[in-house]
Scaffold this active site. Structure first.
Site, short mmCIF file in Angstrom:
data_model
loop_
_atom_site.label_atom_id
_atom_site.label_comp_id
_atom_site.label_asym_id
_atom_site.label_seq_id
_atom_site.Cartn_x
_atom_site.Cartn_y
_atom_site.Cartn_z
N ASN A 1 10.43 5.79 6.83
CA ASN A 1 9.49 6.53 5.99
C ASN A 1 9.90 8.00 5.84
O ASN A 1 9.12 8.81 5.34
CB ASN A 1 8.08 6.47 6.57
CG ASN A 1 7.49 5.09 6.47
OD1 ASN A 1 7.79 4.33 5.56
ND2 ASN A 1 6.64 4.73 7.42
N HIS B 1 -4.54 0.77 4.20
CA HIS B 1 -3.86 0.66 5.49
C HIS B 1 -4.79 0.14 6.58
O HIS B 1 -6.01 0.31 6.53
CB HIS B 1 -3.32 2.04 5.89
CG HIS B 1 -2.41 2.01 7.06
ND1 HIS B 1 -2.83 2.27 8.34
CD2 HIS B 1 -1.08 1.74 7.14
CE1 HIS B 1 -1.80 2.18 9.17
NE2 HIS B 1 -0.73 1.86 8.47
N GLU C 1 -5.87 4.40 -0.84
CA GLU C 1 -4.59 5.09 -0.68
C GLU C 1 -4.13 5.57 -2.05
O GLU C 1 -4.56 5.06 -3.09
CB GLU C 1 -3.54 4.16 -0.08
CG GLU C 1 -3.83 3.77 1.36
CD GLU C 1 -2.66 3.07 2.01
OE1 GLU C 1 -1.59 3.70 2.13
OE2 GLU C 1 -2.81 1.90 2.39
N SER D 1 1.70 1.18 0.65
CA SER D 1 2.96 1.18 1.38
C SER D 1 3.73 -0.12 1.34
O SER D 1 4.92 -0.14 1.68
CB SER D 1 2.71 1.57 2.84
OG SER D 1 1.86 0.62 3.46
N ASP E 1 -6.22 8.65 0.72
CA ASP E 1 -5.19 8.73 1.77
C ASP E 1 -3.83 8.89 1.09
O ASP E 1 -3.33 7.96 0.47
CB ASP E 1 -5.23 7.46 2.62
CG ASP E 1 -4.28 7.52 3.80
OD1 ASP E 1 -3.23 8.18 3.69
OD2 ASP E 1 -4.57 6.90 4.83
N HIS F 1 1.61 8.22 1.88
CA HIS F 1 2.90 7.92 1.26
C HIS F 1 3.09 8.67 -0.06
O HIS F 1 4.08 8.46 -0.76
CB HIS F 1 3.01 6.41 1.02
CG HIS F 1 3.03 5.62 2.28
ND1 HIS F 1 4.17 5.36 3.00
CD2 HIS F 1 2.01 5.03 2.97
CE1 HIS F 1 3.86 4.65 4.08
NE2 HIS F 1 2.56 4.44 4.07
N LYS G 1 5.64 10.97 7.71
CA LYS G 1 6.47 10.20 6.79
C LYS G 1 7.43 11.15 6.07
O LYS G 1 8.44 11.53 6.64
CB LYS G 1 5.58 9.39 5.86
CG LYS G 1 4.78 8.34 6.65
CD LYS G 1 3.86 7.53 5.84
CE LYS G 1 3.22 6.43 6.69
NZ LYS G 1 2.41 6.93 7.81
#
Length: 392
Positions: A45, A137, A181, A185, A210, A213, A244
């Site tokens: 990541n 997640h 998110e 991911s 969130d 990523h 990440k």
């Protein structure tokens, strides 16, 4: 009792789902040593290549020699932040983040997991409702289990279903929070942030995003999908991680001053955790400032991902998304395991992703591209995946 565990382990092995730990050595850019061999690391990541940048690490530690003080490079505080663990460095980092995002409040956490299992239970209780994307997640799902609020999951990215849930339930609850998110991911796709904001406004609810990523990769300054879409300040609770693209450890939430103060007094994962070491906070501050200037790396990463997706499709392979996380859908667990093993024999560090990390029947590779890769590193991979898949 031990026999029960042995049987469960055996069952996992028979299904092709037994996991193990894989210690890596000598990380150098996008290459890494594993079991005595060098591989192209397609599992990391470290999207901007910061964690593996030795020159950047040397630059960071020059600060230790420059001022002669080891306080900002210390290895531990040995206390929670509400006791004796708080430091000026933590407040400096929070101020830098709040000012960079133009948010009134910022609060640090030890990890994205700590943030997600702590914030929702602290803010939402009986009489409240949380609506969460099904592909959020695991830390978000675990946070929902800890909250006293009611919670419901909507199908991934299904704004129509989310709107229906809000229409049906909004008036029954005091506080309603939508949780999503920004970049997912495992599929490498992005949330429809514009529609989430519209629903937030229409039904007078809060939006929790969130950006684990998204930070570092999206937006002119790498501030995430919120910046890239111009909707940053429509987000009520903006959570992101340093672990990440920023190549470090820890996380933070951007919010109002009132919510920040409330979390300090009610968020258990903050109150009862020893604060991150000063050296980590110092690195986070240093690397965040570096990240905002890395526009060229973000553009290169987007170009690599687009090129790889086109080549995978040309080779007859199934992929999804539009980010630097490039999935290759394989379906069967055992096929994913066998293919990954053969590709590792050819120098590609790939591990299979299987349920429960992804839905049943959707085992895959999660090809994670980093800015220190070149197209020459990736050019032969789609063809080899297709050839090996055909052979099996």
């Amino acid at each position: 009792m031990s026999g029960d565990f042995s049987e469960q382990i055996k069952n996992l092995e028979e299904k092709g789902r037994l996991r193990s730990l894989n210690p890596l050595e000598q990380r150098q850019g996008c290459k890494v040593s594993y079991q005595g061999r060098e591989f192209l690391n397609l599992t990391s990541n470290d999207y901007l290549g910061l964690a593996a940048d030795r020159a950047l690490l040397r630059q960071f530690y020059q600060g230790l020699d420059a001022d002669g003080s080891a306080e900002s490079y210390a290895l531990g505080c040995a206390s929670s932040r509400l006791l004796s663990g708080d430091t000026p460095l933590a407040h400096e980092l929070e101020q830098c983040l709040a000012e960079s995002y133009d948010f009134p409040g910022c609060l640090l956490f030890n990890s994205g997991y700590h943030a997600n299992i702590g914030i929702l239970p602290a803010l939402c209780g009986k009489g409240d409702l949380v609506l969460s994307d099904k592909l959020n997640h695991a830390s978000i799902h675990d946070g929902l289990k800890l909250t006293a609020a009611d919670h419901k999951r909507f199908n991934h990215g299904d704004m129509e279903q989310l709107g229906w849930l809000l229409e049906k339930h909004r008036d029954q609850y005091d506080r309603v929070v939508i949780v999503s998110e920004s970049v997912f991911s495992m599929d490498g796709d992005v949330a429809d942030l514009g529609e989430l904001v519209e629903l937030k406004k229409q039904y007078r609810v809060m939006l929790y995003l969130d950006e684990a990523h998204g930070i570092g990769v999206h937006g002119q300054r790498g501030l995430g999908l919120g910046e890239a879409t111009g909707l940053l300040h429509e987000i009520d609770l903006f959570v992101a991680t340093f672990g990440k693209a920023l190549g470090a450890a820890g996380a933070f939430v951007l919010c109002s001053r009132e919510i920040r103060q409330y979390l300090i007094n009610h968020c258990r994962s903050l109150i009862f955790s020893t604060i991150l070491p000063p050296v980590v906070l110092n690195w986070n501050l240093f690397v965040f400032k570096q990240m905002m200037e890395m526009t060229g790396q973000r553009e290169h990463l987007a170009e690599l991902a687009g090129k790889l997706r086109k080549e995978l499709v040309r080779c007859g392979l199934q992929t999804r998304g539009a980010t630097n996380i490039v999935p290759v859908l394989l379906g069967e667990d055992r096929l994913a395991v066998q293919l990954a093993e053969q590709l590792r024999n050819e120098g590609y560090l790939i591990f299979p992703v299987r349920p429960p990390a992804v839905p049943e029947g959707s085992a895959r590779f999660r090809l994670s591209l980093t800015a220190d890769m070149s197209w020459q590193d990736l050019a032969g991979l789609p063809t080899r995946i297709a050839e090996l898949k055909q052979a099996l």
